[in-house]
Design an enzyme around this catalytic site. Structure first.
Site, short mmCIF file in Angstrom:
data_model
loop_
_atom_site.label_atom_id
_atom_site.label_comp_id
_atom_site.label_asym_id
_atom_site.label_seq_id
_atom_site.Cartn_x
_atom_site.Cartn_y
_atom_site.Cartn_z
N TYR A 119 36.74 21.81 22.28
CA TYR A 119 35.90 20.61 22.10
C TYR A 119 34.68 21.66 22.25
CZ TYR A 119 36.70 15.54 23.33
OH TYR A 119 37.64 14.70 23.27
N LYS A 140 51.72 20.27 25.38
CA LYS A 140 51.91 20.07 23.44
C LYS A 140 52.73 21.77 23.52
CE LYS A 140 53.76 17.69 19.30
NZ LYS A 140 54.59 16.57 19.69
N ASP A 169 53.32 13.09 23.66
CA ASP A 169 53.58 12.08 22.66
C ASP A 169 54.86 10.88 23.57
OD1 ASP A 169 55.90 13.98 21.94
OD2 ASP A 169 55.67 14.31 20.49
N ASP A 212 41.36 12.75 26.76
CA ASP A 212 40.51 11.84 26.25
C ASP A 212 41.62 10.17 25.28
OD1 ASP A 212 38.43 10.21 25.37
OD2 ASP A 212 38.57 11.67 23.51
N ASP A 234 41.94 6.33 27.11
CA ASP A 234 41.51 5.26 27.00
C ASP A 234 42.90 3.83 26.62
OD1 ASP A 234 39.30 6.31 26.58
OD2 ASP A 234 38.94 5.11 24.99
#
Ligand code: NAD
Ligand code: IPM
Ligand code: MN
Length: 363
Positions: free
Chosen positions: A141, A189, A221, A245, A249
Site C-alpha cells: 500500500y 508468504k 494461500d 485486507d 473480508d
C-alpha cells in the site's frame, strides 16, 4: 467521560451506517451522563467533488484534534478511472498514515444466532471468534517506487517492510493474544517473498517476549482455506497489510455478512475506527445497509478510546439480543428465515438503541 469524535461518513452507505452508530453513542451518552461531541467532515468521493481533494486540510486538522475518528467508507464507481493517488481511497490511506495507527484490529465474531443464515454449516461457525491484527501502514500500500508507465506497458508496486514495523504490530498482537485464548497465527508468504521471511523471523523474535502464547505460522494461500474449513481453531491472526485486507473480508463468511465486521486502528496519535466494509454502491441510499458493523465499531471506540468497557459490552450484548429476537437486515436474510423479520438500516439501528437503553438502565 468526555469524547470528541470526528465523523467522516464518506460515500455510499457510509453516511447511513455511521448515522446509526452515532445515534447509539448518543443514547449511551444520555443514559450514562457522558459528553460525546460529534463533528462531521468530508473525506473520499464527496470531498473530491466539493473540495477538489479526497482529504481536505480541515478534515485532517479536525481528525488530529479529536479523541477518535469514526469513518464510514469511501469510494464510488464514478471515480474508478482515476489513478490511485487521486481516488477517494487515497483520502483513506492519507488519513491512516497521518493518524499513525499501525495495528488494525478486525474482530470476526460469529454470533450463534446467525448460524441459520450462514452459508457455512452451524457446526463449522458456532463459537468462531477470531481477532485479525492487520498491519496497516506498510507493505504494498505504501511501498515506493510505484508507477504505471502506460507507454511502456509496465506497472510497478513495492512491497517493503522493516523489522521495526513488524516488531511493533507483532507486540500488539501478542499482547492481545495473551488476554484471549493465547494462540497466535502469523500469516505470510515466506515460501516466495523476502518481506514474508523478514516477517516470520521477526514474529519468532517477538514470540520470545510472550512465552505464554503459542505461535503458529501459515502460508496465506492455505490459510484462506483453513479459515473456511475450521474457523474455530484461530484466535489472534497477525498478518501484513494486503493479506489482512483480503482475509478479513473472507471472514465475513464466518460472521454471516461483511456488514457485521467492525475495526479499530490503534498505536498512532488518534485511533481510527471503521467498519470493514466499503461504500457498497450497489445498495447505497436504499435503506438496505446493515449498520451493525458500524455500531460494533462504535463499541470499539468506547473500549479503546473511552475506557468504557461496560458500555462497549452493552452495545455488543444489544446486537446479540436483537439478532436473538429474530431481526435481520437484507444481507443476512438467507438460509432458514422462518420466524425472522427483515428490517431497514434505520429500523435495525432503532432496535439496537432500544435494547442498549434497557441494558444500561438495568446495570
Ligand atoms: P463493499 O464492501 O463496498 O461491498 C461488497 C459487497 O458487500 C456488496 O455487495 C455490498 O452491497 C455488500 N455490503 C458491504 N457492506 C454492507 C453492509 N453494511 N450491509 C449490507 N451489505 C453490505 O466492497 P466493493 O463493492 O468491492 O467496493 C465498493 C467501493 O468501496 C470501492 O470503491 C472500494 O474501494 C470501497 N471500499 C472502501 C472501504 C473503506 O472506505 N473502508 C473498504 C472497502 C471498500
Ligand atoms: C479496507 C479497504 C481499504 C484497504 C481500501 C478502500 C483502501 O478495502 O479498509 O479494507 O484496502 O485497506
Ligand atoms: Mn478491504
Amino acid at each position: 467521560m468526555k469524547l470528541k469524535i470526528l465523523v467522516t461518513a464518506g460515500d455510499g452507505i457510509g453516511p447511513e451506517v455511521t448515522g446509526e452508530a452515532v445515534a447509539v453513542l448518543d443514547e449511551i451518552a444520555a443514559e450514562g451522563g457522558h459528553e460525546f461531541t460529534f463533528t462531521q467532515k468530508r473525506i473520499g468521493g464527496v470531498a473530491i467533488v466539493q473540495d477538489g481533494t479526497p482529504l481536505p486540510k480541515d478534515t485532517l486538522a479536525a481528525a488530529l484534534a479529536s479523541d477518535a475518528v469514526l469513518l464510514g467508507a469511501v469510494g464510488g464507481n464514478e471515480f474508478n478511472s482515476l489513478p490511485p493517488d487521486k481516488r477517494p481511497e487515497a483520502g483513506l490511506l492519507q488519513i491512516r498514515a497521518a493518524l499513525g495507527g499501525f495495528a488494525n484490529l478486525r474482530p470476526a465474531f460469529a454470533f450463534k444466532e446467525l448460524a441459520v443464515n450462514s452459508p457455512l454449516r452451524a457446526e463449522i461457525v458456532d463459537g468462531a471468534d477470531i481477532l485479525f491484527v492487520r498491519e496497516l501502514l506498510g507493505g504494498l500500500y505504501f511501498g515506493r517506487p510505484r508507477a504505471w508507465d502506460k507507454a511502456k506497458g509496465e506497472a510497478l508496486n513495492t512491497m517493503r517492510y522493516t523489522r521495526d514495523e513488524v516488531v511493533r504490530v507483532a507486540r500488539v498482537a501478542f499482547d492481545l493474544a495473551q488476554k484471549r485464548r493465547k494462540k497466535l497465527t502469523s500469516v505470510d508468504k515466506s515460501n516466495v517473498l523476502e518481506c514474508s521471511q523478514l516477517w516470520r523471523a521477526t514474529v519468532n523474535e517477538v514470540a520470545a517476549e510472550f512465552p505464554g502464547v503459542t505461535v503458529e505460522h501459515q502460508l496465506v494461500d492455505s490459510m484462506a482455506m483453513h479459515l473456511m474449513n475450521r474457523p474455530r481453531d484461530f484466535d489472534v491472526v497477525l498478518t501484513e497489510n494486503l493479506f489482512g485486507d483480503i482475509l478479513s473480508d473472507e471472514s465475513a463468511v464466518i460472521t454471516g455478512s461483511l456488514g457485521m465486521l467492525p475495526s479499530a486502528t490503534i498505536g498512532g496519535k488518534v485511533n481510527l475506527y471503521e467498519p470493514v466494509h466499503g461504500s457498497a454502491p450497489d445498495i447505497a441510499g436504499k435503506g438496505l445497509a446493515n449498520p451493525l458493523g458500524a455500531i460494533l465499531t462504535a463499541a470499539l471506540i468506547l473500549r479503546h478510546s473511552g475506557g468504557l468497557e461496560n458500555e462497549a459490552a452493552a452495545i455488543e450484548t444489544a446486537v446479540r439480543k436483537v439478532l436473538e429476537q429474530g431481526f435481520r437486515t437484507p444481507d443476512l436474510a438467507r438460509g432458514n428465515m422462518q420466524g425472522l423479520t427483515v428490517l431497514s438500516t434505520k429500523e435495525m439501528g432503532a432496535k439496537v438503541r432500544e435494547t442498549v437503553k434497557t441494558l444500561l438502565v438495568r446495570a
